[in-house]
Write a protein that holds these residues in place. Structure first.
Motif, PDB file in Angstrom:
ATOM      1  N   TYR A  50      25.896  42.819  39.622  1.00 54.43           N
ATOM      2  CA  TYR A  50      26.362  42.241  38.231  1.00 54.43           C
ATOM      3  C   TYR A  50      25.079  42.169  37.104  1.00 54.43           C
ATOM      4  CZ  TYR A  50      30.422  40.021  40.511  1.00 54.43           C
ATOM      5  OH  TYR A  50      31.776  39.816  41.281  1.00 54.43           O
TER       6      TYR A  50
ATOM      7  N   ASP B  76      33.434  47.532  35.949  1.00 51.16           N
ATOM      8  CA  ASP B  76      34.150  47.290  34.841  1.00 51.16           C
ATOM      9  C   ASP B  76      33.117  46.354  33.821  1.00 51.16           C
ATOM     10  OD1 ASP B  76      36.123  47.060  32.671  1.00 51.16           O
ATOM     11  OD2 ASP B  76      37.445  46.431  34.059  1.00 51.16           O
TER      12      ASP B  76
ATOM     13  N   TYR C 180      32.833  36.426  30.262  1.00 53.53           N
ATOM     14  CA  TYR C 180      33.164  35.574  31.331  1.00 53.53           C
ATOM     15  C   TYR C 180      32.140  34.293  30.966  1.00 53.53           C
ATOM     16  CZ  TYR C 180      33.379  32.215  35.171  1.00 53.53           C
ATOM     17  OH  TYR C 180      33.352  31.426  35.906  1.00 53.53           O
TER      18      TYR C 180
ATOM     19  N   LYS D  59      37.044  36.258  39.011  1.00 55.32           N
ATOM     20  CA  LYS D  59      37.416  36.976  37.716  1.00 55.32           C
ATOM     21  C   LYS D  59      37.408  38.454  38.232  1.00 55.32           C
ATOM     22  CE  LYS D  59      38.764  33.734  34.717  1.00 55.32           C
ATOM     23  NZ  LYS D  59      40.213  33.838  34.212  1.00 55.32           N
ATOM     24  N   THR D  60      36.456  38.959  38.840  1.00 51.16           N
ATOM     25  CA  THR D  60      36.257  40.523  39.014  1.00 51.16           C
ATOM     26  C   THR D  60      36.803  41.120  40.345  1.00 51.16           C
ATOM     27  OG1 THR D  60      33.860  39.634  39.908  1.00 51.16           O
ATOM     28  CG2 THR D  60      34.199  40.298  37.557  1.00 51.16           C
ATOM     29  N   LYS D  61      36.846  40.150  41.366  1.00 51.10           N
ATOM     30  CA  LYS D  61      37.182  40.638  42.735  1.00 51.10           C
ATOM     31  C   LYS D  61      38.652  41.369  42.631  1.00 51.10           C
ATOM     32  CE  LYS D  61      39.348  36.521  44.620  1.00 51.10           C
ATOM     33  NZ  LYS D  61      39.506  35.685  45.867  1.00 51.10           N
TER      34      LYS D  61
ATOM     35  N   ASN E 160      40.023  43.102  40.394  1.00 49.30           N
ATOM     36  CA  ASN E 160      39.738  44.464  39.974  1.00 49.30           C
ATOM     37  C   ASN E 160      39.437  45.542  40.756  1.00 49.30           C
ATOM     38  OD1 ASN E 160      40.206  43.422  37.201  1.00 49.30           O
ATOM     39  ND2 ASN E 160      38.308  43.321  36.532  1.00 49.30           N
TER      40      ASN E 160
ATOM     41  N   TYR F 156      29.638  45.169  35.849  1.00 53.23           N
ATOM     42  CA  TYR F 156      29.421  45.081  37.452  1.00 53.23           C
ATOM     43  C   TYR F 156      30.053  46.457  38.144  1.00 53.23           C
ATOM     44  CZ  TYR F 156      34.201  43.731  37.018  1.00 53.23           C
ATOM     45  OH  TYR F 156      35.437  43.977  36.436  1.00 53.23           O
TER      46      TYR F 156
ATOM     47  N   HIS G 255      30.575  48.099  42.309  1.00 51.22           N
ATOM     48  CA  HIS G 255      30.775  47.924  43.678  1.00 51.22           C
ATOM     49  C   HIS G 255      30.045  48.783  44.511  1.00 51.22           C
ATOM     50  CE1 HIS G 255      33.241  47.769  47.213  1.00 51.22           C
ATOM     51  NE2 HIS G 255      33.554  46.654  47.014  1.00 51.22           N
TER      52      HIS G 255
ATOM     53  N   LEU H 129      32.838  33.790  38.305  1.00 53.93           N
ATOM     54  CA  LEU H 129      32.756  35.156  37.952  1.00 53.93           C
ATOM     55  C   LEU H 129      33.242  36.052  39.306  1.00 53.93           C
ATOM     56  CD1 LEU H 129      31.343  37.290  36.317  1.00 53.93           C
ATOM     57  CD2 LEU H 129      29.072  37.255  37.626  1.00 53.93           C
TER      58      LEU H 129
ATOM     59  N   LEU I 138      28.725  43.421  45.274  1.00 51.53           N
ATOM     60  CA  LEU I 138      29.186  43.726  44.216  1.00 51.53           C
ATOM     61  C   LEU I 138      27.930  43.340  43.171  1.00 51.53           C
ATOM     62  CD1 LEU I 138      32.470  41.500  43.955  1.00 51.53           C
ATOM     63  CD2 LEU I 138      32.234  44.024  43.615  1.00 51.53           C
TER      64      LEU I 138
ATOM     65  N   ILE J 156      33.423  42.751  31.615  1.00 54.06           N
ATOM     66  CA  ILE J 156      33.969  41.648  31.197  1.00 54.06           C
ATOM     67  C   ILE J 156      33.550  40.565  30.388  1.00 54.06           C
ATOM     68  CG2 ILE J 156      35.947  41.743  33.108  1.00 54.06           C
ATOM     69  CD1 ILE J 156      34.665  39.297  34.203  1.00 54.06           C
TER      70      ILE J 156
END
Length: 205
Positions: free
Chosen positions: A102, A82, A86, A59-61, A63, A93, A95, A56, A100, A84
């Motif tokens: 979620y 954003d 997954y 996939k998100t870092k 962005n 999620y 920041h 996870l 981060l 997503i």
């Protein structure tokens, strides 16, 4: 679309290296009793959860731009975030400094509901931690963070989306939490009171 009350499958907080800070996976008994399959079936042990969280994060870092940590908005959180899909989960999620956050639901879950719950939790946490929502502050106030989460989500059910209400419930002192200082003077005063009561009782005979 998910028509049950069980909207949240998991809540996860990772640092910017992808290491777990806080994680809570919801597999309520009420879901299985209702005939609803457990969405966390493949996430029952720590090894599976860590592998999922690693993927996870990967996939998100990407962005988040490199300056996301240094440019928070007026609330202390980054504007970057954003939604997503997954590994069979819908992940919302956001920041905040070096963390981060979620919120995970089923693929057909209402993303606006998940986003509302995550935003309420984070806004309440910023009130409680005085806008210092970073890894060190979260670890030092972990009990406060967990209480804040429990006031937002109860066993996978979103129960509150008003950050002011959440923060007030977490920060409200207990009714029996009265600080009583016991020292030598307190004991002497109590002894003197008992002595006077005894003398009054003896004087009545």
């Amino acid at each position: 679309m998910n028509l049950s009350l069980y909207s949240v499958n998991a809540f996860i907080v990772l640092d910017t290296d992808g290491h777990r800070v806080v994680a809570k996976y919801y597999s309520p008994k009420g879901r299985s009793h209702s005939g609803i399959p457990d969405p966390n079936k493949g996430l029952q042990n720590l090894k599976e959860q860590r592998a999922f969280e690693k993927g996870l994060f990967s996939k998100t870092k990407k962005n988040f731009p490199s300056d996301a940590v240094t440019k928070p908005n007026q609330h202390g959180t980054s504007a970057y975030g954003d939604i997503i899909l997954y590994d069979g989960h819908l992940a919302v999620y956001r920041h905040s400094l070096d963390l981060l956050f979620y919120m995970l639901g089923e693929p057909l879950e209402n993303e606006l509901m998940l986003h509302s719950a995550l935003s309420a939790f984070m806004d309440a946490l910023h009130v409680l931690l005085r806008n210092q929502v970073e890894k060190r502050a979260v670890l030092e106030n972990l009990d406060c963070v967990i209480l804040c989460l429990d006031e937002t989500i109860d066993d996978g059910i979103i129960v509150e989306t008003d950050p002011t209400t959440i923060a007030s419930r977490v920060s409200r002192p207990r009714a029996d939490a009265t600080d009583i200082v016991i020292n030598e003077q307190t004991i002497l005063n109590a002894y003197q009171t008992v002595k006077e009561k005894m003398q009054q009782r003896i004087g009545q005979f």
